[in-house]
Design an enzyme around this catalytic site. Structure first.
Site, PDB file in Angstrom:
ATOM      1  N   SER A  41       0.864  -1.194   0.000  1.00 52.05           N
ATOM      2  CA  SER A  41       0.000   0.000   0.000  1.00 52.05           C
ATOM      3  C   SER A  41       0.890   1.229   0.000  1.00 52.05           C
ATOM      4  O   SER A  41       2.016   1.199   0.504  1.00 52.05           O
ATOM      5  CB  SER A  41      -0.884   0.011   1.253  1.00 52.05           C
ATOM      6  OG  SER A  41      -1.508   1.271   1.428  1.00 52.05           O
ATOM      7  N   TYR A  73      -0.807  -0.194  10.444  1.00 50.38           N
ATOM      8  CA  TYR A  73      -1.002  -0.660   9.077  1.00 50.38           C
ATOM      9  C   TYR A  73       0.133  -0.177   8.177  1.00 50.38           C
ATOM     10  O   TYR A  73       0.722  -0.952   7.411  1.00 50.38           O
ATOM     11  CB  TYR A  73      -2.342  -0.169   8.551  1.00 50.38           C
ATOM     12  CG  TYR A  73      -2.644  -0.562   7.128  1.00 50.38           C
ATOM     13  CD1 TYR A  73      -2.977  -1.866   6.804  1.00 50.38           C
ATOM     14  CD2 TYR A  73      -2.609   0.389   6.098  1.00 50.38           C
ATOM     15  CE1 TYR A  73      -3.271  -2.225   5.490  1.00 50.38           C
ATOM     16  CE2 TYR A  73      -2.906   0.035   4.799  1.00 50.38           C
ATOM     17  CZ  TYR A  73      -3.242  -1.275   4.494  1.00 50.38           C
ATOM     18  OH  TYR A  73      -3.521  -1.621   3.188  1.00 50.38           O
ATOM     19  N   LYS A 120       2.900  -2.446   6.163  1.00 47.39           N
ATOM     20  CA  LYS A 120       3.047  -2.391   4.708  1.00 47.39           C
ATOM     21  C   LYS A 120       4.465  -1.981   4.308  1.00 47.39           C
ATOM     22  O   LYS A 120       4.997  -2.461   3.297  1.00 47.39           O
ATOM     23  CB  LYS A 120       2.010  -1.433   4.123  1.00 47.39           C
ATOM     24  CG  LYS A 120       0.588  -1.965   4.180  1.00 47.39           C
ATOM     25  CD  LYS A 120       0.486  -3.310   3.488  1.00 47.39           C
ATOM     26  CE  LYS A 120      -0.924  -3.851   3.439  1.00 47.39           C
ATOM     27  NZ  LYS A 120      -0.996  -5.188   2.806  1.00 47.39           N
TER      28      LYS A 120
END
Length: 258
Positions: free
Chosen positions: A143, A155, A159
């Site tokens: 991402s 998150y 990533k």
């Protein structure tokens, strides 16, 4: 352009909806037999049925990839059912917890297990099969949150770790002829997805976000991501290795604070 995918076998994790399912569909349309997985039977069976309409062989495994041995069972069953593995797309991802001060250490651990550790496990399990291919390829779906600061730090850090993983494994697995890359999407709008739900719940906020952060005036589509993943996975991208391919329309901030 012929991508050289006819007759190859691709495995896609997190593939009953969204980017994973659309990637499996795109690979199948290009001639791949595909293995998909899902946690619940009904969406899995529906996805298998839809993908089978392409005329390619489709194998579905019901499994929770966070369970001990789940990833490994999916890889083994897929290779047995379809006879080989040429491509692995590690697509499963997501986040646990909220903004930083609201998270627990357990949220961070679970987020890393879902993103980074799942990718590690599927690549380890698949490598012995990939080594038998004449054009083995791994694509990790990361991402833009992995390279740009934004909400949900757990998150973004997970990533970023996936991007580093691909870069490292490209060097380590290169002598085994296995290419490893990441594709990093920006915000993708599709019915049933998180951005669709936000656009429905707070249209003014999302409209302002799009106007501010997207030079092309819109979010991306599933086609635009799946097409890039499919190309990067294909033999046509044989000299792309250890790269992070961004698919975001020049998006600015990766997300909004909720």
């Amino acid at each position: 352009m012929d991508l050289g995918l006819a007759g190859r076998v691709a495995l896609v994790t997190g593939s009953t909806r969204g980017i994973g399912r659309h990637t499996a569909l795109t690979l199948a349309k290009e001639g791949c037999d595909v293995a998909i997985c899902g946690r619940t039977r009904q969406p899995l069976d529906e996805a298998v049925g839809a993908l089978s309409q392409t005329g390619r062989r489709v194998h579905g495994t019901q499994v929770d990839l966070l369970e001990r041995g789940g990833v490994e069972r999916f890889v083994a069953e897929a290779a047995s059912a379809l006879g080989r593995l040429d491509i692995v797309v590690a697509n499963v991802g997501g986040t646990f917890g909220g903004n930083f001060l609201e998270t627990t250490p357990e949220d961070w651990v679970k987020t890393f297990e879902l993103n980074l550790v799942h990718a590690v496990r599927v690549i380890q399990a698949a490598t012995p099969h990939l080594e038998q291919s004449d054009a083995p390829s791994v694509v990790i779906v990361a991402s833009i949150s992995g390279s740009r600061p934004g909400p949900r730090a757990q998150y973004g850090v997970a990533k970023a770790a996936e991007v580093q993983l691909a870069s490292s494994l490209a060097r380590e697995l290169g002598p085994r002829r296995v290419r490893v890359n990441t594709v990093s999407p920006g915000s993708i709008l599709w019915e049933g997805g998180s951005w669709h739900r936000r656009a429905t719940a707070m249209p003014d906020v999302i409209e302002a976000f799009v106007a501010r952060e997207f030079p092309l005036g819109r979010m991306g589509t599933l086609d635009e991501v799946a097409n890039v993943i499919t190309f990067v996975a294909s033999p046509r991208a044989s000299w792309i290795n250890g790269a992070d391919v961004v698919v975001d329309g020049a998006q600015g901030q990766p997300s909004i604070r909720l």
